[in-house]
Design a protein around this motif. Structure first.
Motif, PDB file in Angstrom:
ATOM      1  N   TYR A 308      -4.014   1.312   3.737  1.00  0.00           N
ATOM      2  CA  TYR A 308      -3.487   0.170   3.870  1.00  0.00           C
ATOM      3  C   TYR A 308      -2.098   0.151   4.819  1.00  0.00           C
ATOM      4  O   TYR A 308      -1.425   1.107   4.293  1.00  0.00           O
ATOM      5  CB  TYR A 308      -3.355  -0.742   2.742  1.00  0.00           C
ATOM      6  N   ASP A 309      -1.498  -0.530   5.564  1.00  0.00           N
ATOM      7  CA  ASP A 309      -0.556  -0.612   6.151  1.00  0.00           C
ATOM      8  C   ASP A 309       0.836  -1.062   5.496  1.00  0.00           C
ATOM      9  O   ASP A 309       1.781  -0.762   5.780  1.00  0.00           O
ATOM     10  CB  ASP A 309      -0.310  -1.216   7.604  1.00  0.00           C
ATOM     11  N   GLU A 310       0.473  -2.009   4.567  1.00  0.00           N
ATOM     12  CA  GLU A 310       1.241  -2.215   3.364  1.00  0.00           C
ATOM     13  C   GLU A 310       0.736  -2.786   2.387  1.00  0.00           C
ATOM     14  O   GLU A 310      -0.602  -2.668   2.303  1.00  0.00           O
ATOM     15  CB  GLU A 310       2.166  -3.660   4.228  1.00  0.00           C
ATOM     16  N   ALA A 311       1.252  -3.056   1.422  1.00  0.00           N
ATOM     17  CA  ALA A 311       0.873  -3.632   0.139  1.00  0.00           C
ATOM     18  C   ALA A 311      -0.347  -4.459   0.297  1.00  0.00           C
ATOM     19  O   ALA A 311      -0.073  -5.758   1.033  1.00  0.00           O
ATOM     20  CB  ALA A 311       1.779  -4.220  -0.804  1.00  0.00           C
ATOM     21  N   PRO A 312      -1.406  -4.471   0.033  1.00  0.00           N
ATOM     22  CA  PRO A 312      -2.548  -5.318   0.357  1.00  0.00           C
ATOM     23  C   PRO A 312      -2.450  -6.589  -0.823  1.00  0.00           C
ATOM     24  O   PRO A 312      -2.042  -6.490  -1.903  1.00  0.00           O
ATOM     25  CB  PRO A 312      -3.951  -4.477   0.209  1.00  0.00           C
ATOM     26  N   ASP A 313      -3.047  -7.778  -0.218  1.00  0.00           N
ATOM     27  CA  ASP A 313      -3.379  -9.000  -1.155  1.00  0.00           C
ATOM     28  C   ASP A 313      -4.804  -8.761  -1.565  1.00  0.00           C
ATOM     29  O   ASP A 313      -5.352  -7.801  -1.536  1.00  0.00           O
ATOM     30  CB  ASP A 313      -3.208 -10.339  -0.563  1.00  0.00           C
TER      31      ASP A 313
END
Length: 466
Positions: A308-313
């Motif tokens: 993931y490129d950032e925290a996922p939802d």
């Protein structure tokens, strides 16, 4: 793959087990060079004819400060024709040495092709071992839609975001880089102490000596090259087992821990729900890699360990987890069938939402159908989106999911969920096509579904009615 911009060939051979010692067999008949690619209409040079790679043993060393990668790749292969030479996909890195069965061989470079001449003929069906020593600064591929994929060095010595769909695997190791060739993997990565290197499957070893840390990963299940990762960062690592005994390994950039933690805590529940809905979880490990790299703009379903490129939802977590069944275990034979990955993973989001207090799947279908005929949703057919530039466009995702909801309403819930479970069981760790799915759906439901699939997968523009 989850693309945040969006969200706002039969298989060469069944993959065998890990080879033991190579057993070359010379043929008296003249062999031929394997083709430069498998001829996929979207990526004609991806993959290579003439051989199937059963196993990759990759030994890597990466220095985030200089973004330099040194690698040694040992490929255990089998000839699928009498073979005098072959190509591997490798882009940009310097090759130092190539051997086949421990003997030096001639090689040359031509774009993404590492062209290897054997100097003898390997008979069809014989096994052999290819070793390539290489190094340099990996550069990602910029795809036709403008997105990067492959080995992406992150700024500020953060490490590397490694996500290879559809063609980025060749930016960091020599490979048979088409999804129609699946292999087992051992990936060993050495990085400066303080960094963690995270790959696919099970962590078999970890040690730190003289300021360098080495991580040894093993993926026993067949895996397409684009699903391999070796992401590097100063991660916050958590290891645990699900109630069902599945080992989970998550690695999260410290800047994303606060946002990622509550979502990743739901991973065991998502896996349990998906297993009940789609069939048994297909691999022997699970987890996640969360970078702090929002500019990349997407996540990828790296096998057993999405990146993931950032925290996922939660929707993104469900999407990438569903890909473990749809895309990773059951893998497309050609890229034009990408809806079998993305449409199914999107529909998993719909199912999860409906089971957890959200809109029903029919309501999702109706809301999308209400979009005007000029909306990008209707720009390309989901069943053949028209080329690399459109591969990850909205039709592959949303219109693919709409097709599944239309199928569900046409055949009923009992048949529909039977179709999903038989799909993942019958093609487990293998390959499939849209034609395979259409045939299975007709067989299970005992209905003629030709018009449904023709309209929702291949019809131009917005269907006349829902």
């Amino acid at each position: 793959m989850t693309n945040r911009l969006i969200l706002a060939a039969a298989a060469i051979l069944a993959c065998g087990g890990l080879l033991g010692a190579a057993t070359p067999v010379s043929s008296t008949a003249p062999g031929a060079m394997g083709s430069a690619g498998v001829g996929d209409p979207y990526l004609p040079l991806a993959g290579n004819g003439g051989l199937h790679v059963r196993h990759y043993a990759l030994t890597l060393s990466y220095q985030p400060k200089t973004a330099h990668l040194d690698g040694s790749a040992v490929l255990s292969a089998v000839a699928i024709q009498d073979l005098a030479g072959f190509d591997l996909d490798l882009l940009g890195l310097d090759v130092h040495r190539v051997t086949v069965d421990a003997q030096p061989v001639s090689w040359s470079r031509n774009g993404q092709e590492l062209q290897i001449t054997l100097g003898r003929t390997v008979a069809k069906g014989a096994t052999f071992e290819i070793a390539v020593d290489y190094g340099g600064k990996p550069q990602p591929v910029t795809d036709a839609d403008g997105s990067p994929d492959g080995w992406i060095a992150l700024p500020g010595e953060q490490g590397a975001f490694v996500a290879g769909e559809p063609q980025g695997a060749m930016t960091w190791f020599p490979c048979n880089g088409h999804p129609s060739d699946k292999s087992s993997y051992d990936i060993t990565v050495t990085v400066p102490a303080g960094y963690t290197a995270v790959s696919n499957g099970v962590l078999r070893s970890q040690r730190t000596v003289d300021g360098r840390s080495t991580f040894g990963w093993h993926e026993s299940a067949p895996m397409a090259a684009y699903l391999a990762t070796a992401s590097v960062g100063r991660f916050d690592v958590r290891q645990y087992w699900t109630p069902g005994g599945l080992p989970v390994y998550t690695a999260v950039d410290p800047a994303e821990v606060a946002d990622a933690g509550p979502v990743l805590d739901q991973l065991p529940d998502v896996i349990a729900w998906a297993s009940a809905t789609f069939g048994p979880y297909p691999f022997d490990a699970a987890g996640a890699i969360v970078a702090h790299a929002k500019s990349i703009g997407y996540s990828l379903e790296a096998q057993t360990r999405p990146v993931y490129d950032e925290a996922p939802d939660v929707d993104t977590l469900v999407h990438e987890t569903a890909h473990q069944w749809f895309g990773d275990s059951v893998t497309v034979t050609q890229w034009k069938d990408i809806w079998l990955n993305e449409g199914f993973a999107t529909y998993a989001e719909w199912l999860w939402g409906a089971a957890h207090g959200g809109q029903s799947t029919h309501q999702r279908l109706a809301a999308l159908y209400a979009l005007p005929a000029t909306d990008p949703l209707w720009a390309n057919p989901a069943g053949d989106p028209g080329g690399l530039a459109h591969l990850f466009g909205e039709p592959s995702y949303a219109r693919g999911a709409m097709t599944l909801q239309e199928l569900r309403e046409a055949v009923g819930d009992s048949a529909f969920f039977t179709i999903l479970k038989r799909w993942t069981a019958e093609h487990r760790h293998g390959h499939a096509t849209t034609a395979d799915f259409e045939a299975l759906s007709a067989n299970v439901s005992n209905k003629n579904l030709d018009a449904l699939f023709a309209t929702w997968l291949y019809g131009p523009g917005k269907p006349a009615k829902m």
